[in-house]
Design a protein around this motif. Structure first.
Motif, PDB file in Angstrom:
ATOM      1  N   GLU A  76      -0.702   0.649  -0.262  1.00 32.76           N
ATOM      2  CA  GLU A  76      -1.159   0.238   1.064  1.00 32.76           C
ATOM      3  C   GLU A  76      -0.123  -0.588   1.810  1.00 32.76           C
ATOM      4  O   GLU A  76      -0.118  -0.625   3.045  1.00 32.76           O
ATOM      5  CB  GLU A  76      -2.446  -0.571   0.917  1.00 32.76           C
ATOM      6  N   LEU A 131       0.779  -0.941   5.941  1.00 35.12           N
ATOM      7  CA  LEU A 131       0.325  -2.238   6.438  1.00 35.12           C
ATOM      8  C   LEU A 131       1.469  -2.963   7.151  1.00 35.12           C
ATOM      9  O   LEU A 131       1.298  -3.508   8.241  1.00 35.12           O
ATOM     10  CB  LEU A 131      -0.189  -3.089   5.277  1.00 35.12           C
ATOM     11  N   ASP A 188      -2.927   4.410   9.666  1.00 34.76           N
ATOM     12  CA  ASP A 188      -4.267   4.210   9.111  1.00 34.76           C
ATOM     13  C   ASP A 188      -4.604   5.305   8.104  1.00 34.76           C
ATOM     14  O   ASP A 188      -5.182   5.039   7.050  1.00 34.76           O
ATOM     15  CB  ASP A 188      -5.314   4.207  10.233  1.00 34.76           C
ATOM     16  N   ARG A 205      -2.900   4.605   4.865  1.00 34.27           N
ATOM     17  CA  ARG A 205      -3.593   3.568   4.106  1.00 34.27           C
ATOM     18  C   ARG A 205      -4.830   4.128   3.423  1.00 34.27           C
ATOM     19  O   ARG A 205      -5.126   3.828   2.260  1.00 34.27           O
ATOM     20  CB  ARG A 205      -3.957   2.399   5.020  1.00 34.27           C
ATOM     21  N   SER A 264      -3.754   6.258   0.483  1.00 33.28           N
ATOM     22  CA  SER A 264      -3.353   5.413  -0.638  1.00 33.28           C
ATOM     23  C   SER A 264      -4.574   4.890  -1.392  1.00 33.28           C
ATOM     24  O   SER A 264      -4.608   4.877  -2.625  1.00 33.28           O
ATOM     25  CB  SER A 264      -2.516   4.241  -0.129  1.00 33.28           C
ATOM     26  N   SER A 265      -5.585   4.476  -0.641  1.00 33.62           N
ATOM     27  CA  SER A 265      -6.808   3.969  -1.261  1.00 33.62           C
ATOM     28  C   SER A 265      -7.479   5.047  -2.103  1.00 33.62           C
ATOM     29  O   SER A 265      -7.928   4.800  -3.231  1.00 33.62           O
ATOM     30  CB  SER A 265      -7.761   3.462  -0.187  1.00 33.62           C
ATOM     31  N   ARG A 267     -10.876  -0.919   5.477  1.00 34.81           N
ATOM     32  CA  ARG A 267      -9.549  -1.475   5.765  1.00 34.81           C
ATOM     33  C   ARG A 267      -9.640  -2.966   6.013  1.00 34.81           C
ATOM     34  O   ARG A 267     -10.489  -3.430   6.760  1.00 34.81           O
ATOM     35  CB  ARG A 267      -8.935  -0.804   6.994  1.00 34.81           C
TER      36      ARG A 267
END
Length: 203
Positions: free
Chosen positions: A105, A109, A178, A181, A184-185, A195
């Motif tokens: 992340e 970020l 976004d 991210r 990745s999660s 988020r």
């Protein structure tokens, strides 16, 4: 790897670690560069560079420390553009992350944080530069960055091909970061997590 690493403004206590990360990442990611380049971009050079930054911060610029708990695991920089090869007001100047934290992340970020900073400080649209042989520059077209300038950058007697990208579509960039991210999660937990808001603590 922590997928919940955060971000804050760097302070004087972070400078030595940031300098070490800068040197380490250059030697690892830019292994294609000759030794003469790494010799002139050594720890002493980076320590002076970032000490000077923290002691006398440039106007409308930010140095973010990327952190996992109390550990600094990377850094990111946004600043006004001073290179008129691409005529835009802002520059996404740098983002370096320790190898074990890449792919999580923290990369998107960090890029989100510097994009937001530039937008909020009336420094949009922006440019960014990447060495042509940098294996990580493949993500930039996927984020909506448009290659515009192809030239050599001269460091330590070496001519290093680099590419300058123009970034104009802020919403597209943020939406794609976004998605990165979220992806990745999913990879690391098997499910989407809400988020987290960007943490911006003055250092």
């Amino acid at each position: 790897m922590s997928i919940f690493a955060g971000i804050r403004e760097a302070n004087s206590f972070d400078v030595a670690t940031i300098a070490k990360i800068h040197v380490q990442c250059w030697r690892e990611v830019y292994s294609f560069m000759p030794d003469s380049v790494h010799a002139v971009r050594d720890f002493k050079y980076r320590l002076n560079q970032w000490t000077g930054w923290v002691e006398n911060p440039p106007s409308k610029s930010v140095l973010f420390a990327l952190v996992d708990g109390s550990r600094v695991v990377g850094f990111a920089v946004a600043k006004p553009n001073t290179d008129k090869a691409i005529d835009v007001p802002g520059e996404m100047h740098a983002c370096y992350i320790l190898p074990e934290y890449r792919g999580g992340e923290i990369g998107p970020l960090a890029l989100t944080a510097i994009a937001n900073f530039l937008k909020e400080n009336d420094l949009w649209p922006v440019c960014l530069w990447a060495f042509r042989s940098n294996p990580y520059r493949r993500i930039y077209p996927a984020l909506g960055c448009k290659a515009e300038v192809f030239r050599d950058r001269h460091i330590g007697g070496a001519a290093l091909p680099e590419i300058g990208y123009r970034v104009t579509d802020y919403e597209l960039l943020i939406n794609r970061l976004d998605r990165m991210r979220d992806s990745s999660s999913l990879r690391q937990t098997g499910s989407l997590r809400k988020r987290r808001p960007l943490l911006r603590l003055h250092g």
